[in-house]
Design a protein around this motif. Structure first.
Motif, PDB file in Angstrom:
ATOM      1  N   LYS A 391       0.828  -1.207   0.000  1.00  0.00           N
ATOM      2  CA  LYS A 391       0.000   0.000   0.000  1.00  0.00           C
ATOM      3  C   LYS A 391       0.862   1.257   0.000  1.00  0.00           C
ATOM      4  O   LYS A 391       0.537   2.251  -0.649  1.00  0.00           O
ATOM      5  CB  LYS A 391      -0.943   0.000   1.198  1.00  0.00           C
ATOM      6  CG  LYS A 391      -2.114  -0.962   1.077  1.00  0.00           C
ATOM      7  CD  LYS A 391      -3.154  -0.702   2.151  1.00  0.00           C
ATOM      8  CE  LYS A 391      -4.418  -1.514   1.905  1.00  0.00           C
ATOM      9  NZ  LYS A 391      -5.493  -1.166   2.847  1.00  0.00           N
ATOM     10  N   HIS A 392       1.972   1.220   0.746  1.00  0.00           N
ATOM     11  CA  HIS A 392       2.869   2.369   0.770  1.00  0.00           C
ATOM     12  C   HIS A 392       3.514   2.577  -0.594  1.00  0.00           C
ATOM     13  O   HIS A 392       3.640   3.714  -1.070  1.00  0.00           O
ATOM     14  CB  HIS A 392       3.942   2.152   1.834  1.00  0.00           C
ATOM     15  CG  HIS A 392       4.945   3.267   1.914  1.00  0.00           C
ATOM     16  ND1 HIS A 392       4.616   4.548   2.319  1.00  0.00           N
ATOM     17  CD2 HIS A 392       6.274   3.294   1.620  1.00  0.00           C
ATOM     18  CE1 HIS A 392       5.690   5.312   2.279  1.00  0.00           C
ATOM     19  NE2 HIS A 392       6.709   4.573   1.862  1.00  0.00           N
ATOM     20  N   GLU A 396      -0.874   4.572  -1.233  1.00  0.00           N
ATOM     21  CA  GLU A 396      -2.132   4.530  -0.491  1.00  0.00           C
ATOM     22  C   GLU A 396      -1.919   4.796   1.002  1.00  0.00           C
ATOM     23  O   GLU A 396      -2.864   5.158   1.696  1.00  0.00           O
ATOM     24  CB  GLU A 396      -2.801   3.157  -0.669  1.00  0.00           C
ATOM     25  CG  GLU A 396      -3.106   2.803  -2.120  1.00  0.00           C
ATOM     26  CD  GLU A 396      -3.610   1.381  -2.258  1.00  0.00           C
ATOM     27  OE1 GLU A 396      -4.179   0.858  -1.280  1.00  0.00           O
ATOM     28  OE2 GLU A 396      -3.429   0.769  -3.337  1.00  0.00           O
ATOM     29  N   VAL A 397      -0.715   4.598   1.479  1.00  0.00           N
ATOM     30  CA  VAL A 397      -0.418   4.776   2.907  1.00  0.00           C
ATOM     31  C   VAL A 397       0.779   5.702   3.041  1.00  0.00           C
ATOM     32  O   VAL A 397       1.847   5.428   2.478  1.00  0.00           O
ATOM     33  CB  VAL A 397      -0.117   3.408   3.583  1.00  0.00           C
ATOM     34  CG1 VAL A 397       0.396   3.627   4.999  1.00  0.00           C
ATOM     35  CG2 VAL A 397      -1.361   2.547   3.592  1.00  0.00           C
ATOM     36  N   TYR A 403       0.144   2.950  10.294  1.00  0.00           N
ATOM     37  CA  TYR A 403      -0.853   2.048   9.724  1.00  0.00           C
ATOM     38  C   TYR A 403      -0.749   0.661  10.355  1.00  0.00           C
ATOM     39  O   TYR A 403      -1.759   0.026  10.671  1.00  0.00           O
ATOM     40  CB  TYR A 403      -0.653   1.962   8.213  1.00  0.00           C
ATOM     41  CG  TYR A 403      -1.836   1.400   7.465  1.00  0.00           C
ATOM     42  CD1 TYR A 403      -2.896   2.209   7.093  1.00  0.00           C
ATOM     43  CD2 TYR A 403      -1.893   0.044   7.136  1.00  0.00           C
ATOM     44  CE1 TYR A 403      -3.983   1.700   6.406  1.00  0.00           C
ATOM     45  CE2 TYR A 403      -2.977  -0.483   6.454  1.00  0.00           C
ATOM     46  CZ  TYR A 403      -4.018   0.354   6.089  1.00  0.00           C
ATOM     47  OH  TYR A 403      -5.099  -0.166   5.415  1.00  0.00           O
ATOM     48  N   ARG A 425      -7.910  -6.758  -2.718  1.00  0.00           N
ATOM     49  CA  ARG A 425      -6.891  -6.233  -3.618  1.00  0.00           C
ATOM     50  C   ARG A 425      -6.814  -7.063  -4.903  1.00  0.00           C
ATOM     51  O   ARG A 425      -6.635  -6.523  -5.991  1.00  0.00           O
ATOM     52  CB  ARG A 425      -5.523  -6.220  -2.939  1.00  0.00           C
ATOM     53  CG  ARG A 425      -5.407  -5.150  -1.878  1.00  0.00           C
ATOM     54  CD  ARG A 425      -4.028  -5.151  -1.236  1.00  0.00           C
ATOM     55  NE  ARG A 425      -3.044  -4.512  -2.079  1.00  0.00           N
ATOM     56  CZ  ARG A 425      -2.894  -3.204  -2.220  1.00  0.00           C
ATOM     57  NH1 ARG A 425      -3.698  -2.371  -1.575  1.00  0.00           N
ATOM     58  NH2 ARG A 425      -1.954  -2.695  -2.984  1.00  0.00           N
TER      59      ARG A 425
END
Length: 431
Positions: A391-392, A396-397, A403, A425
């Motif tokens: 996600k990073h 997204e993060v 998180y 996902r």
């Protein structure tokens, strides 16, 4: 001033030149800033057929015009000599004529010829053109809106093509990952045929820019193959699980049967002792003794129900657990880094080791990592870190450490559902 062509009456009329003159007349009736006109044509120049030399000549002509030439009711006409234009552009006379002709045929400029075929013009004290003959740039004013609309369409097409390419890439990764997982897991299925079809589709991928229609067809083919591979993988996985479950059930039944059977037999097997019982009046416990069954053994129906409950619970647990291929396929960015660092990952132990090595790359402290392992357990903590890493990487993060701590808190409240995140996902990638 020198001529660009023979005297008046010589220029051969063409449909392109006639359309260019119509654009020039329309351009005279509108007011368009020179900068807007040139930006519009440059953005679509290659698409409408202009070459680099054409654009160079157009820029050179535009440098001769003034702001008031582009106002409503006026025409930006350039009467520079051939010698000057050749000096500024580096073109030969034949090349200069060729580029000028193409600009006119495409409808970007128009020729306003004098009776004697010479270019000339004059301005008043305010710099306004009073009379002029030469290259007329009025068509640019008339076509600004057309060019801007074309640019918007081209931009939309480029964005669509980029989106389709990303979706094709996701489908390719999913297909390759599933086939590799099936082969490495020794699952039964037509994986060789799927691999051949996959290679054929890869050969059809365009090597350069192509239209969205072609990419859409390719995406449809990849997705159709992906659906077939996913269906075969699911079927093979279920078949393997059924076999494993059957083996476990047999082992469980064997263990329970051994517990129900007497551990010792009669010490004097050579002495046969029988009881003459009335089959109508004998008690059930006596019948069980005669049959060699332990008197206090649970009824057969109860054993069956317990066995069924155990099998159902085992399958339930297996259904909600995350498997290694799913984790890797749902997080392609992490998978790429992991394989580069550790090669083939055969089990969760390998994944846990690689996750610990990649942890510092996204700024997760050792304390946060140890806390996650302590609260979630090594396997769930590893899956959580993989998800945070991917996600990073996707933007997204912003705070991976925060998180991950949030996921630990959710787990403490019983609200962490990692399997939903991973399958979500996968669904999003295929969409």
């Amino acid at each position: 001033m020198s001529n660009i062509d023979p005297p008046s009456g010589w220029r051969k009329a063409t449909a392109g030149l006639a359309v260019a003159e119509q654009h020039a007349q329309a351009g005279e009736r509108v007011a368009v800033p020179k900068t807007q006109a040139f930006v519009a044509v440059k953005r679509v120049g290659a698409h409408i057929g202009l070459k680099a030399g054409d654009m160079l000549l157009l820029d050179t002509l535009g440098a001769f015009t003034q702001a008031q030439d582009w106002e409503e009711g006026r025409r930006p006409i350039v009467w520079a000599s051939n010698a000057y234009l050749m000096e500024q552009t580096g073109f030969s006379l034949s090349a200069l004529k060729r580029h000028a002709r193409r600009l006119a045929e495409i409808g970007v400029i128009s020729f306003k010829d004098s009776p004697n075929g010479k270019r000339w013009g004059r301005r008043d004290a305010d710099g306004v053109i009073i009379e002029a003959y030469g290259f007329d740039l009025s068509p640019l004013s008339a076509r600004v809106e057309e060019f801007e609309q074309l640019q918007a369409e081209l931009q939309a097409e480029r964005e669509l093509c980029q989106r389709l390419k990303r979706q094709v890439t996701v489908a390719r990764r999913m297909i390759r990952a599933r086939i590799e997982a099936a082969v490495s897991g020794a699952l039964r299925g037509p994986w060789t045929q799927f691999t051949n079809l996959f290679e054929e589709l890869l050969d059809r991928l365009p090597r350069r820019n192509t239209a969205s229609e072609t990419l859409s067809r390719l995406l449809a083919w990849f997705r159709e193959l992906q659906e077939r591979v996913e269906a075969a993988y699911l079927k093979a996985t279920r078949a393997k699980e059924d076999v494993e479950n059957s083996v476990e059930v047999i082992e469980q039944v064997t263990e329970q049967t051994q517990e129900m059977n007497p551990r010792e037999v009669i010490s004097d097997p050579h002495i046969l002792i029988t009881n003459q019982l009335n089959p109508v009046t004998c008690k059930s416990s006596e019948k069980e003794n005669v049959a060699g069954v332990v008197p206090n053994a649970p009824p057969e129906e109860q054993v069956d129900r317990e066995l069924e409950d155990w099998v159902a619970e085992t399958r339930k647990k297996r259904g909600t657990a995350l498997d290694l291929p799913t984790v890797m396929q749902a997080c392609p960015e992490f998978a790429s880094w992991a394989r580069n660092m550790g090669g083939y990952l055969k089990d969760w132990g390998d994944l846990h080791r690689i996750a610990g090595q990649l942890r510092p790359m996204i700024g997760i402290s050792e304390h946060a990592w140890n806390l996650a392992q302590d609260r979630l357990g090594p396997q769930i903590a590893t899956a959580a870190l993989v998800l945070v890493f991917d996600k990073h990487a996707a933007g997204e993060v912003a705070s991976p450490g925060g998180y991950l701590r949030g996921m630990v808190e959710k787990a403490g409240a019983g609200e962490l559902h990692l399997e939903r995140s991973f399958y979500g996902r996968l669904s999003g990638q295929a969409a």
